[in-house]
Motif scaffolding. Structure first.
Motif, PDB file in Angstrom:
ATOM      1  N   ASN A 120       0.829  -1.209   0.000  1.00  0.00           N
ATOM      2  CA  ASN A 120       0.000   0.000   0.000  1.00  0.00           C
ATOM      3  C   ASN A 120       0.862   1.257   0.000  1.00  0.00           C
ATOM      4  O   ASN A 120       0.550   2.233  -0.672  1.00  0.00           O
ATOM      5  CB  ASN A 120      -0.939   0.017   1.206  1.00  0.00           C
ATOM      6  CG  ASN A 120      -2.063  -0.967   1.000  1.00  0.00           C
ATOM      7  OD1 ASN A 120      -2.560  -1.130  -0.120  1.00  0.00           O
ATOM      8  ND2 ASN A 120      -2.440  -1.653   2.058  1.00  0.00           N
ATOM      9  N   LEU A 121       1.958   1.211   0.765  1.00  0.00           N
ATOM     10  CA  LEU A 121       2.873   2.355   0.769  1.00  0.00           C
ATOM     11  C   LEU A 121       3.570   2.456  -0.589  1.00  0.00           C
ATOM     12  O   LEU A 121       3.735   3.539  -1.140  1.00  0.00           O
ATOM     13  CB  LEU A 121       3.919   2.223   1.881  1.00  0.00           C
ATOM     14  CG  LEU A 121       3.422   2.267   3.318  1.00  0.00           C
ATOM     15  CD1 LEU A 121       4.597   2.323   4.282  1.00  0.00           C
ATOM     16  CD2 LEU A 121       2.529   3.477   3.549  1.00  0.00           C
ATOM     17  N   ALA A 122       3.936   1.305  -1.131  1.00  0.00           N
ATOM     18  CA  ALA A 122       4.644   1.293  -2.415  1.00  0.00           C
ATOM     19  C   ALA A 122       3.795   1.915  -3.523  1.00  0.00           C
ATOM     20  O   ALA A 122       4.314   2.595  -4.405  1.00  0.00           O
ATOM     21  CB  ALA A 122       5.035  -0.137  -2.780  1.00  0.00           C
ATOM     22  N   LYS A 123       2.479   1.722  -3.426  1.00  0.00           N
ATOM     23  CA  LYS A 123       1.574   2.267  -4.443  1.00  0.00           C
ATOM     24  C   LYS A 123       1.619   3.787  -4.506  1.00  0.00           C
ATOM     25  O   LYS A 123       1.240   4.388  -5.500  1.00  0.00           O
ATOM     26  CB  LYS A 123       0.131   1.846  -4.117  1.00  0.00           C
ATOM     27  CG  LYS A 123      -0.242   0.504  -4.699  1.00  0.00           C
ATOM     28  CD  LYS A 123      -1.720   0.256  -4.474  1.00  0.00           C
ATOM     29  CE  LYS A 123      -1.971  -1.239  -4.389  1.00  0.00           C
ATOM     30  NZ  LYS A 123      -3.127  -1.559  -3.556  1.00  0.00           N
ATOM     31  N   MET A 124       2.018   4.407  -3.396  1.00  0.00           N
ATOM     32  CA  MET A 124       2.036   5.873  -3.375  1.00  0.00           C
ATOM     33  C   MET A 124       3.286   6.449  -4.034  1.00  0.00           C
ATOM     34  O   MET A 124       3.428   7.666  -4.153  1.00  0.00           O
ATOM     35  CB  MET A 124       1.929   6.370  -1.942  1.00  0.00           C
ATOM     36  CG  MET A 124       0.588   6.016  -1.337  1.00  0.00           C
ATOM     37  SD  MET A 124       0.465   6.715   0.294  1.00  0.00           S
ATOM     38  CE  MET A 124      -0.352   5.410   1.152  1.00  0.00           C
ATOM     39  N   ALA A 125       4.189   5.596  -4.431  1.00  0.00           N
ATOM     40  CA  ALA A 125       5.403   6.073  -5.099  1.00  0.00           C
ATOM     41  C   ALA A 125       5.115   6.393  -6.564  1.00  0.00           C
ATOM     42  O   ALA A 125       4.096   5.975  -7.111  1.00  0.00           O
ATOM     43  CB  ALA A 125       6.489   5.009  -4.995  1.00  0.00           C
ATOM     44  N   ASP A 126       6.010   7.140  -7.213  1.00  0.00           N
ATOM     45  CA  ASP A 126       5.855   7.427  -8.647  1.00  0.00           C
ATOM     46  C   ASP A 126       6.081   6.158  -9.462  1.00  0.00           C
ATOM     47  O   ASP A 126       5.516   5.984 -10.535  1.00  0.00           O
ATOM     48  CB  ASP A 126       6.884   8.475  -9.112  1.00  0.00           C
ATOM     49  CG  ASP A 126       6.797   9.751  -8.301  1.00  0.00           C
ATOM     50  OD1 ASP A 126       5.664  10.156  -7.995  1.00  0.00           O
ATOM     51  OD2 ASP A 126       7.849  10.332  -7.970  1.00  0.00           O
ATOM     52  N   ARG A 127       6.970   5.317  -8.939  1.00  0.00           N
ATOM     53  CA  ARG A 127       7.342   4.098  -9.655  1.00  0.00           C
ATOM     54  C   ARG A 127       7.574   2.980  -8.655  1.00  0.00           C
ATOM     55  O   ARG A 127       8.108   3.214  -7.578  1.00  0.00           O
ATOM     56  CB  ARG A 127       8.696   4.330 -10.352  1.00  0.00           C
ATOM     57  CG  ARG A 127       8.585   4.551 -11.824  1.00  0.00           C
ATOM     58  CD  ARG A 127       9.915   4.466 -12.524  1.00  0.00           C
ATOM     59  NE  ARG A 127      10.986   5.286 -12.041  1.00  0.00           N
ATOM     60  CZ  ARG A 127      12.258   4.889 -12.039  1.00  0.00           C
ATOM     61  NH1 ARG A 127      12.587   3.679 -12.451  1.00  0.00           N
ATOM     62  NH2 ARG A 127      13.210   5.698 -11.603  1.00  0.00           N
ATOM     63  N   GLN A 128       7.184   1.770  -9.024  1.00  0.00           N
ATOM     64  CA  GLN A 128       7.469   0.609  -8.175  1.00  0.00           C
ATOM     65  C   GLN A 128       8.388  -0.331  -8.919  1.00  0.00           C
ATOM     66  O   GLN A 128       8.133  -0.649 -10.079  1.00  0.00           O
ATOM     67  CB  GLN A 128       6.183  -0.172  -7.939  1.00  0.00           C
ATOM     68  CG  GLN A 128       5.353   0.296  -6.788  1.00  0.00           C
ATOM     69  CD  GLN A 128       4.237  -0.711  -6.516  1.00  0.00           C
ATOM     70  OE1 GLN A 128       4.465  -1.831  -6.104  1.00  0.00           O
ATOM     71  NE2 GLN A 128       3.022  -0.292  -6.763  1.00  0.00           N
ATOM     72  N   LEU A 129       9.416  -0.807  -8.256  1.00  0.00           N
ATOM     73  CA  LEU A 129      10.310  -1.799  -8.851  1.00  0.00           C
ATOM     74  C   LEU A 129      10.201  -3.067  -8.006  1.00  0.00           C
ATOM     75  O   LEU A 129      10.259  -2.997  -6.778  1.00  0.00           O
ATOM     76  CB  LEU A 129      11.756  -1.294  -8.842  1.00  0.00           C
ATOM     77  CG  LEU A 129      12.019   0.028  -9.582  1.00  0.00           C
ATOM     78  CD1 LEU A 129      13.420   0.536  -9.291  1.00  0.00           C
ATOM     79  CD2 LEU A 129      11.822  -0.177 -11.081  1.00  0.00           C
ATOM     80  N   VAL A 130      10.020  -4.188  -8.671  1.00  0.00           N
ATOM     81  CA  VAL A 130       9.867  -5.441  -7.924  1.00  0.00           C
ATOM     82  C   VAL A 130      11.115  -6.299  -8.127  1.00  0.00           C
ATOM     83  O   VAL A 130      11.481  -6.628  -9.257  1.00  0.00           O
ATOM     84  CB  VAL A 130       8.620  -6.216  -8.397  1.00  0.00           C
ATOM     85  CG1 VAL A 130       8.433  -7.483  -7.567  1.00  0.00           C
ATOM     86  CG2 VAL A 130       7.380  -5.337  -8.322  1.00  0.00           C
ATOM     87  N   LEU A 131      11.759  -6.630  -7.003  1.00  0.00           N
ATOM     88  CA  LEU A 131      12.971  -7.442  -7.060  1.00  0.00           C
ATOM     89  C   LEU A 131      12.604  -8.896  -6.779  1.00  0.00           C
ATOM     90  O   LEU A 131      11.898  -9.202  -5.815  1.00  0.00           O
ATOM     91  CB  LEU A 131      13.958  -6.926  -6.005  1.00  0.00           C
ATOM     92  CG  LEU A 131      15.419  -7.293  -6.140  1.00  0.00           C
ATOM     93  CD1 LEU A 131      15.975  -6.871  -7.493  1.00  0.00           C
ATOM     94  CD2 LEU A 131      16.228  -6.620  -5.031  1.00  0.00           C
ATOM     95  N   LYS A 132      13.077  -9.768  -7.660  1.00  0.00           N
ATOM     96  CA  LYS A 132      12.791 -11.187  -7.470  1.00  0.00           C
ATOM     97  C   LYS A 132      14.067 -11.964  -7.749  1.00  0.00           C
ATOM     98  O   LYS A 132      14.613 -11.882  -8.861  1.00  0.00           O
ATOM     99  CB  LYS A 132      11.672 -11.611  -8.430  1.00  0.00           C
ATOM    100  CG  LYS A 132      11.056 -12.923  -8.055  1.00  0.00           C
ATOM    101  CD  LYS A 132       9.891 -13.239  -8.956  1.00  0.00           C
ATOM    102  CE  LYS A 132       9.338 -14.611  -8.610  1.00  0.00           C
ATOM    103  NZ  LYS A 132       8.358 -15.035  -9.598  1.00  0.00           N
ATOM    104  N   SER A 133      14.563 -12.653  -6.738  1.00  0.00           N
ATOM    105  CA  SER A 133      15.800 -13.427  -6.853  1.00  0.00           C
ATOM    106  C   SER A 133      16.915 -12.617  -7.527  1.00  0.00           C
ATOM    107  O   SER A 133      17.588 -13.104  -8.429  1.00  0.00           O
ATOM    108  CB  SER A 133      15.568 -14.703  -7.661  1.00  0.00           C
ATOM    109  OG  SER A 133      14.488 -15.397  -7.143  1.00  0.00           O
ATOM    110  N   GLY A 134      17.061 -11.376  -7.094  1.00  0.00           N
ATOM    111  CA  GLY A 134      18.194 -10.582  -7.565  1.00  0.00           C
ATOM    112  C   GLY A 134      18.038  -9.951  -8.928  1.00  0.00           C
ATOM    113  O   GLY A 134      18.985  -9.375  -9.467  1.00  0.00           O
ATOM    114  N   GLN A 135      16.818 -10.032  -9.515  1.00  0.00           N
ATOM    115  CA  GLN A 135      16.585  -9.376 -10.807  1.00  0.00           C
ATOM    116  C   GLN A 135      15.252  -8.628 -10.768  1.00  0.00           C
ATOM    117  O   GLN A 135      14.381  -8.954  -9.962  1.00  0.00           O
ATOM    118  CB  GLN A 135      16.550 -10.410 -11.934  1.00  0.00           C
ATOM    119  CG  GLN A 135      17.908 -11.033 -12.195  1.00  0.00           C
ATOM    120  CD  GLN A 135      17.884 -11.947 -13.410  1.00  0.00           C
ATOM    121  OE1 GLN A 135      17.146 -12.923 -13.430  1.00  0.00           O
ATOM    122  NE2 GLN A 135      18.685 -11.611 -14.416  1.00  0.00           N
TER     123      GLN A 135
END
Ligand SMILES: Nc1ncnc2c1ncn2[C@@H]1O[C@H](COP(=O)(O)OP(=O)(O)OP(=O)(O)O)[C@@H](O)[C@H]1O
Ligand SMILES: [Mg+2]
Length: 233
Positions: A215-230
């Protein structure tokens, strides 16, 4: 010093193709693989990802607290990899603010002293000036009545507010925050996040924040999702 022409003059931070492998004896652990990141002035970016996906490792590399096994990190157009520890420390102090999950305040110092610390690390800064700026900022984060308290005498939310004030006291171009609300209950997390957002806007700084809270992440301009180092596509 190695300089590069950044892609645009609003870019604060750029990582190119960074990888991190931890090696201990015969065991080596690849934590990050060939990542690119770019953050512009005033931008608010959230990094999310499961526990162990490499979020803290990435933040440490971006902030010059650790060096990548491969790849480059550029801060304000200067290559951090090639610098020695002292130069990197100066770059951090000049351009970055850090907020950690467990506040990392110094237990034996008051709120004012903790907040003034990044300024006092600079040559030719007067103690009184640093303390005055610390007081001003502590008032802004709503702790004008807790100036002389030590971390152990503050609540969790108050400690995080002190940590925010400490990260902002140098007016950095970019604040790196590793789960700044991770230890707080929902209400406190929300209010600390709102405070951070308000200050970010009024100071015009960039914010790169690791969070578990979607929910906090949604308030950012951009979200980046890290999965197993990528980055997840
Ligand atoms: N110094 C180290 N030596 C070896 N492995 C490490 C080291 N530091 C971290 N790791 C490993 O790297 C992986 C990523 O760790 P990291 O702390 O970056 O994860 P994270 O995404 O921040 O997780 P969390 O959400 O739990 O904070 C983990 O599997 C961890 O065990
Ligand atoms: Mg972490």
């Amino acid at each position: 010093m190695i300089k590069q022409q950044t892609q645009n003059n609003k870019e604060i931070l750029r990582a190119k193709n960074i990888s991190k492998v931890y090696s201990e004896g015969k065991i080596s652990t690849q934590v990050l693989q060939d990542l690119d990141v770019s953050i512009n002035e005033g931008e608010r970016v959230a990094i999310v990802g499961t526990s162990g996906s490499g979020k803290s490792t990435l933040l440490h590399l971006l902030g010059g607290l650790d060096t990548p096994t491969k790849g480059e990190v550029w801060l304000k157009g200067e290559l951090l990899n090639k610098m020695d520890e002292t130069q990197r420390g100066e770059m951090r102090n000049k351009h970055l603010g850090f907020i950690y999950q467990f506040h990392h305040l110094l237990a034996e110092f008051s709120a004012i002293e903790n907040v003034a610390m990044p300024l006092l690390m600079r040559p030719a800064v007067k103690i009184d000036d640093a303390k005055n700026q610390a007081v001003e900022l502590l008032k802004k984060v709503g702790l004008g009545h807790r100036l002389e308290h030590r971390p152990g005498e503050l609540s969790g939310g108050e400690r995080q507010r002190v940590a925010i004030a400490r990260a902002l006291v140098t007016k950095p171009a970019l604040v790196l925050a590793d789960e700044p609300t991770g230890n707080l209950d929902h209400e406190n997390a929300q209010s600390v996040f709102e405070l951070l957002s308000e200050l970010q806007t009024s100071f015009g700084m960039g914010l790169l924040m690791v969070t578990h809270d979607r929910n906090l992440a949604k308030m950012a301009d951009r979200q980046l999702v890290l999965k197993s180092g990528q980055w997840e596509a």
